[in-house]
Each structure stands twice: as C-alpha cells, then as structure tokens.
Design an enzyme around this catalytic site. Structure first.
Site, PDB file in Angstrom:
ATOM      1  N   THR A   1       0.734  -1.336   0.156  1.00 63.82           N
ATOM      2  CA  THR A   1      -0.192   0.034   0.093  1.00 63.82           C
ATOM      3  C   THR A   1       0.780   1.355  -0.102  1.00 63.82           C
ATOM      4  OG1 THR A   1       0.043  -0.094   2.399  1.00 63.82           O
ATOM      5  CG2 THR A   1      -1.802  -1.114   1.338  1.00 63.82           C
TER       6      THR A   1
ATOM      7  N   SER B   1       3.942  -4.980   2.871  1.00 68.50           N
ATOM      8  CA  SER B   1       3.067  -5.421   4.175  1.00 68.50           C
ATOM      9  C   SER B   1       3.125  -6.954   4.050  1.00 68.50           C
ATOM     10  CB  SER B   1       1.616  -5.069   4.188  1.00 68.50           C
ATOM     11  OG  SER B   1       1.677  -3.601   3.900  1.00 68.50           O
TER      12      SER B   1
ATOM     13  N   ASP C   1       0.538  -6.734  18.065  1.00 69.85           N
ATOM     14  CA  ASP C   1       0.213  -6.275  16.616  1.00 69.85           C
ATOM     15  C   ASP C   1       0.578  -4.643  16.723  1.00 69.85           C
ATOM     16  OD1 ASP C   1      -0.219  -6.126  13.943  1.00 69.85           O
ATOM     17  OD2 ASP C   1      -2.310  -5.701  14.038  1.00 69.85           O
TER      18      ASP C   1
END
Lengths: 514, 299
Positions: free
Chosen positions: A166, A181, A288
C-alpha cells in the site's frame, strides 16, 4: 508581507524550472510552494506548511474550489501528490491525474485485476517524468506522468507468499524506496530500493532475516514489515523507517527475546541499504503494535541543547523522542492509555509486562489492536513545539493458546472500546497541552500551517480547522469519512486545502479577491 | 435519574443508535443445527452466542457452485475482503471468521450475503462494496466453498472456547459486583441481569459485560437519552439519535428525528455506558474473570 512577496518570486521561478523538465529530485530538498511532491510533503515528515494565506482570522470563509469524484465506494486514504500543476491521487489499483486548478481528469491508470489485499493505498511518488504506483500484489509500476502509460513493472516481493503493498514510495536522489506489508504469514521484513529510471533493484534491507539466514538475532521472529513511507535527513544521509509487528503475531512463545528489528525505528543508509542504528519501540511485541508510524524529524532544543531529533507517536501508545544521529532515547512517555508495561528500561524502551501477554482466558489490554494511533500522519508545529496526533484511548481483549499455532496471527483479539482524541503534545516534556475530542474512531491525519492552524478530520465525517495554540475549532465542513492526511499548496497565489471525504477528493480555498 | 440509568444499563451506546440508522442486517448469530430463528429473536436463546465460542452454525441448505466460479470468487474475495476476513474467509485483522457466520449458514445463493456486501455494516467498520453482480455471485460461491471445507475440519484458527474462559472465582466476582466494581449501582441479579447466563455465554457474555454494544450478541436494548433546552427555554427529550461536535439530534416521543446546531442549544446527554468505559481502566484481569464467573451463575 515581505515573506509573501518572496514566496511568489520563488513560486514563479520554480514553476518555470519544474515545468520544463519534470520533477528534479533536488527540488525535494526544498519543495516549492506550488507543490506537494511527496507523501509527507517534504523529507521531514512534519506535515507543516509555511503557507500563510489561510489564517485563524479568515479560515471560516473557506469555500469549495472543486470536488473530484473517483466514482468508487473505496475510501481515499492516499495523500495527493502535486507536481507541475498536476495532482496524482490513488486508491488500490488506481491512479488519477488531475488538473490541480479544476480537478479536470487528465488520465486514469488501472492496474490489472489481482488477488492482493485491496485494503488501502497511501499514495503515488513522482520523479522527473514518471509517476510510481505500488500494487496490492506487491509490484512497483512506473507510469509516464504525461499520459499514464506504463513504462515498466517491477516485482517488489512475491505476493503468492503473502506480501502486498500500500506504500507511497520515497524518492531519495536516484533511489526509489518501497516497502511491503505481510503479517498474515511468517515472512521476513523487507525494504527495497529501485532505480527510478529502469526499475532495476538496487538493494534489499531485511528487518528480520530471510529464512535460513545464519546468525539470526531476531529470536525466530519473522515480520517487521516497513509498510509506511519513511523520512530522510539529507545532512546525515539517513533514511528513517518504522517496522511492523513480529510474526507469529500474538504467539510470543515461539520467538523468545526482543525480536529485533520488529516494532522498531530504524536508520538506514539509502545508498547501501545498510542499517546505521535501531531503536525498539516494542520489544517482544505480542499485540500487533507496529512502530511503522511516521518518524518525524525535528531540529531544535531539547533540555537547552540543540538536537537533531526524531519523534514518533507509536501504535503501542508511547511517544518517543530520539537523537537521530545515533538513535539514543531522549524521552519515552505514554500519549494514550497504555497498561501493558512494567516500566521503561535504561535505553528508553517500554518493558512489556508478562501479565499482559495474550492468554487462554483473555487479557484486558490498552491500547487495542488498532493502537494508540495508526498510519494516519501526525504533524509537528515548530512555532509552538507541539506534536499533534490523532490518538485513541482504547481497550481490547487478547487471547492466545497453543492450539492457535505459530503461523501468522496465531491468536485472537477483540476490540472492546475506543475513543478518538486529537492530542497536542509538548515534545520536550511529553505533557499534553490540549485534547480535542474526535469521536469513536477518526481516520484522518493532521496538517499544521505557519499561520497557526491545524487541519484534521473527526469520526463523523467533518474536516476541521483548529487553532494550533489551544485546539479550538474555527471551521468545519461535513464531507464524509475523512481518511486522508490533508495537504496544502499555493497555485495562482491562492492557498488550497485538499482532503479526501469518502471516495471524493475536495479542494477548499478562500473566496477569490474581487 | 437513577431509574433511567438502571433501565439503560447493560444496554446500548451511541454507536448502537447509529447502527439503527444503517439498515444493514444485524448479525443473527446462532448455534446448533436447527433452522434459523427469525431476526426478531436474535436477542434471546442460543441466538446470541459468539460464533467463535461454540460449534459453528451449519449450512441450512447445501449448495453447489462451479469450480470456475469459486476460483473467480477467490480472486475477488482475496483482494476485497481478505485483509479483514482472511484470505481463507476464516478471520483476519478485525473481521470475523465467515465460515462460522450465521449469515453465511442461512444464505441461499447470495440472498443474505449480497445485501451485506452492497450496504456494508458501517457501524462495525465494514464499508459498502460496489461490485458487479457476477463478482458478488463469485464471492458468494467462494465463501460457501470455504464453509464447506471448514465444516469438514476440526477446531478454529481464532476460536475462543467457552472452556477457555472458566478461570474466574464466582464468589470473588459477586463481591466485586456489589463492592469495588460498582456494578450493583445500576444492575441487579434479580432484575435486569436475571437469567443473563441463559441468554448469553462465553466470549459474547464477556464482551457485553465489558462494553455492551448492539454488534455483540444480539440487538442493543435501549438508547442513550438527551434533554435539549432551546433558547426559548423549551426542553425536548428523547433518544439520542446523533451527536458530533456541531450537531445534536434526538428521536422524539412521536418518532421524529429532530436536530439543532450544538452551539445554539444546551443539552445533557445521559449515556449510561460511560460507566462501562470508565471501568475498563479499573478491572484487573482477575476482576474481569471473576465477574464473568459470577454472571455465569445467573441462570
């Protein structure tokens, strides 16, 4: 007044040179007022503009200059790029080239159908007569800036393994630096540099070792993807980039130790791709919490000493100030609700509390997976010394049991509650100077201007202008869900504010002089 | 005021009111192999359990799809849905496991799935998708195919089982409920919480205990309220219908939406969920598990 005259002169000169030969990468060192030529506007990542036509006194008069319909339901999350009077805006698989004066579409490029994640896109990059787009299947495409025709198409990483992109590429001289990613699979973290003319790879930097590499320091962790656009200090010739979470994501048992260089802020030589230094924002992350947020570069005093600093409001809820020459910590302080640490170590790194690792019966943890902030850009205002960030105070419950395995996510987590607040942080003390409520979850970035204005969006689809000194609202317009970080530039002696609402791009300006 | 508070506690928040404004179908989660309950029954019985804490609902009517369509669906699903729901539809970053979804279980060739795709579930963060009919059909085919595969496998990648959550001490939870936790200020085991453990269990009970919203295990019971005082001195009260920095709106007693510029009236919002939000910073993990254990005794 003198400043305005000077700026107009610069504008006229730069218009001439830029238009004649495309975007010279040297202009990125000092972008002219009639441009926003890269993701952050300049290399510092401050997202602070010296433009001063729109002021706290007249901002209430802002009016619509134009609106551009992408015709898609996809929310615009990209930063528009402006060079040579042409605005480039992206969504996954798409680039539109628009006349920045009218939003008239010059061309549109659509990448072929592919299986990569179409979750969002940060923006294009420009260099000379080319425009670059990263794709959901982790390709890098070079387009002719004049007509959108493909010049070349290079593979950044293998999307079949689980990579996607992205990323808004970062151009440093003749290096086009792109990240990917990929935290649903146990993949090494990679950042790559390409020749912007030919698309030939120049170097690959690994934040976690490639599989089978000897002398692993990562403790068995993969991940650490560099999915956000970095910043650059030309004097030190260092590229700064944040790295993402380790994989397996919630299962920390399989990867003992701190897991460098995941959840870290790294300084990399842009010519060689070699690591200069690293600072871990979240040692041994199990939540995360990427440290991929913008590493903002600021020169100024810290405790009375002139410093070259790097500041980051990180997804784990902590605000860091580092000396960017060597990565040493100057300040570590929470800026959002955080209950996962047992303190800060001597190097300024938060110490993760074992009791707040994901567990079979669940742990109530602040922040949640989406974090104390996320990819939306913060802004630094040099006049007030305020670091302004769209923050969240949030809780989630985190689960891990051996049955969840050691691949990819390897756990489960659920958001419980979150509240969005625009937060102005004094960078020397970490103290919050003011808060401005945004609603349950705002997705906009922040722009500040020298005239004392902050532009951002709230959770209800309003773009807003606030007074930098105290956060008071001075103007707003309900344009739909604001997913971009607003940008500003000056064309024909008028200052524009450009911001996305839903799938529409809006430009605001003051009423024309009579 | 305390009466209003107790009536509204363990109920709904502003977000759930917004949910009511979006006509997207709510998640009629259910368990077992019995036929789907009508939507009106979502709040009760087994209709409110977490898809992740129990056996997944079985496909109501098995369907077959052409391999070619499934393949096409994988492409579209992976690119448009995969980040949130996982490339295999079994859950990703923030999106639920669709192989355990009752919408999918009850779907017949897209009649339940397609409206969700078209309208999104904006209150839960799912956008509306602008897809062609053939893309929608392909996604439907792929999801059903994944569900069929998942039904033949054991376990769940992101599952939280009921047994996982049984670490609390019910007596300690009862004391916290009546004492330090302050829960008893608004709730009572014989009142609003009577039989709560029969209605909900496992992860959904835990989530609603922490912060009850409409998206978690059935519809949201009652909205926050607001009293608006106009410049004239007239007061109007109703359900809070919308609120941002610039606009305040309510649904009045006749069911009409009425709004005002927030800076031209005074208003007082009564959102009982603020107490739940404040409590999140006070619970220890033991407190949380103990209160859950106590709630599980309220059958």
């Amino acid at each position: 007044m003198k400043g305005i005259v000077l700026r107009v002169a610069v504008l006229l000169v730069s218009c001439g040179t830029v238009a004649a030969q495309g975007l010279d990468p040297a202009t990125l060192l000092e972008p002219p007022a009639d441009s926003w030529p890269m993701y952050h506007g300049d290399y510092s990542g401050q997202r602070h503009s010296s433009l001063g036509q729109i002021t706290p006194a007249n901002v209430h008069q802002l009016t619509l200059a134009w609106a551009f319909q992408t015709g898609q339901t996809t929310q615009i999350k990209a930063t528009p790029i402006l060079a040579n009077g042409i605005l480039y805006i992206t969504t996954p698989d798409n680039v539109w080239a628009l006349d920045a004066r009218s939003a008239h579409q010059l061309w549109r490029y659509t990448y072929p159908t592919n299986q990569g994640f179409h979750i969002g896109h940060r923006g294009a990059a420009v260099y000379k007569e080319s425009v670059y787009l990263t794709t959901p299947d982790a390709h890098l495409v070079s387009l002719n800036a004049k007509d959108g025709k493909v010049k070349w198409d290079a593979v950044i990483a293998d999307s079949k393994k689980g990579y996607w992109s992205t990323n808004a590429p970062l151009l440093i001289r003749d290096h086009l630096i792109v990240g990917v990613s990929g935290d649903f699979d146990n993949l090494p973290g990679i950042l790559r540099s390409f020749d912007p003319e030919t698309g030939k790879p120049q170097w690959t930097f690994y934040s976690t070792p490639p599989l089978g590499a000897p002398d692993s320091i990562s403790g068995g962790a993969t991940g650490g993807q560099m999915w956000m656009t970095g910043t650059y200090d030309p004097a030190l010739n260092l590229l700064y980039v944040g790295t993402g979470n380790p994989t397996p994501t919630l299962n920390g048992k399989m990867r003992p130790g701190d897991n460098p260089w995941t959840c870290s802020i790294l300084a990399v030589n842009p010519d060689s791709g070699k690591l200069a230094w690293g600072f871990q924002a979240s040692p041994h992350d199990t939540h995360d919490w990427d440290a991929a947020e913008v590493p903002v570069l600021v020169d100024g005093n810290f405790n009375g000493m002139p410093r070259k600093m790097l500041m980051q409001a990180s997804r784990n809820g902590y605000f860091f100030v580092l000396d960017r020459t060597d990565g040493k910590s100057l300040l570590t302080v929470p800026f959002a609700t955080a209950n996962w640490t047992s303190g800060v170590d001597k190097d300024g790194r938060p110490i993760p509390s074992v009791a707040k690792e994901p567990a079979r019966d669940g742990r109530l943890i602040a922040p949640d997976e989406a974090g104390g902030t996320n990819y939306r850009s913060p802004s630094f205002d040099p006049r007030t010394g305020l670091f302004i960030v769209s923050a969240r105070d949030a809780y989630g419950i985190y689960f891990y049991k051996p049955e969840h395995g050691a691949y990819g996510w390897a756990g489960a987590d659920y958001g419980v509650y979150g509240n969005g607040v625009l937060r102005a942080i004094d960078y020397q003390s970490g103290k919050v100077r003011w808060n401005h409520e945004l609603g349950t979850g705002a997705g906009a970035g922040v722009l500040t201007t020298d005239s004392g204005l902050v532009f951002t969006g709230d959770a209800s689809g309003n773009v807003m202008a606030l007074r930098t000194s105290d956060g008071t609202t001075l103007w707003h317009s309900a344009i739909g869900s604001v997913g971009t970080s607003p940008v500003t530039y000056e064309l024909d002696r008028r200052q524009y504010l450009v911001v996305g609402g839903g799938g529409v791009l809006y430009a605001f300006t003051l009423p024309a002089n009579k | 005021m305390s009466k209003v508070l107790s009536a509204l506690m363990f109920s709904i928040c502003v977000g759930a009111v917004l949910c009511a404004q979006n006509p997207a179908p709510a998640a009629p989660a259910r368990g077992g192999r019995q036929a789907a309950p009508p939507a009106a029954e979502q709040g009760g019985g087994r209709g409110a359990q977490s898809p992740a804490s129990q056996r997944p609902p079985q496909t109501t009517k098995p369907q077959e799809y052409a391999a070619e369509q499934v393949r096409a669906g994988r492409t579209v699903f992976s690119s448009q849905c995969g980040f949130c729901h996982g490339r295999d539809a079994a859950g990703g970053e923030s999106g639920p496991d669709l192989t355990r979804s009752s919408v999918v279980a009850e779907d017949l060739r897209g009649n339940k799935i397609a409206p969700v795709l078209r309208n999104g579930r904006v209150d839960k963060g799912m956008p509306a998708f602008n897809l062609t009919p053939s893309e929608v059909a392909a996604i439907v085919a792929f999801i059903h195919d994944q569900k069929t595969k998942a039904e033949s496998e054991q376990g769940g990648r992101r599952a939280v089982d009921l047994a996982d959550l049984q670490t609390g001490d019910a007596e300690a939870g009862r004391q916290y409920f009546n004492g330090a936790g302050g829960c008893a200020k608004c709730h009572s085991p014989g009142g609003d919480l009577a039989g709560v453990a029969k209605k909900r269990e496992g992860l959904v009970l835990l989530q609603r205990m922490l912060y009850p919203t409409g998206g978690r295990g059935g519809p949201a019971p009652a909205p926050a309220t607001v009293i608006v005082t106009l410049a004239s001195g007239q007061t109007i009260s109703g359900k809070l219908a919308y609120r941002d920095e610039f606009v305040i709106a309510l649904t009045d007693a006749d069911g009409w939406y009425r709004s005002w510029p927030a800076n031209q009236v005074t208003f007082m919002v009564n959102n009982p969920l603020e107490a739940h939000a404040a409590q999140l910073g006070k619970y220890t993990d033991d407190d949380m598990h103990n209160v859950l254990a106590y709630l599980q005794t309220l059958k």
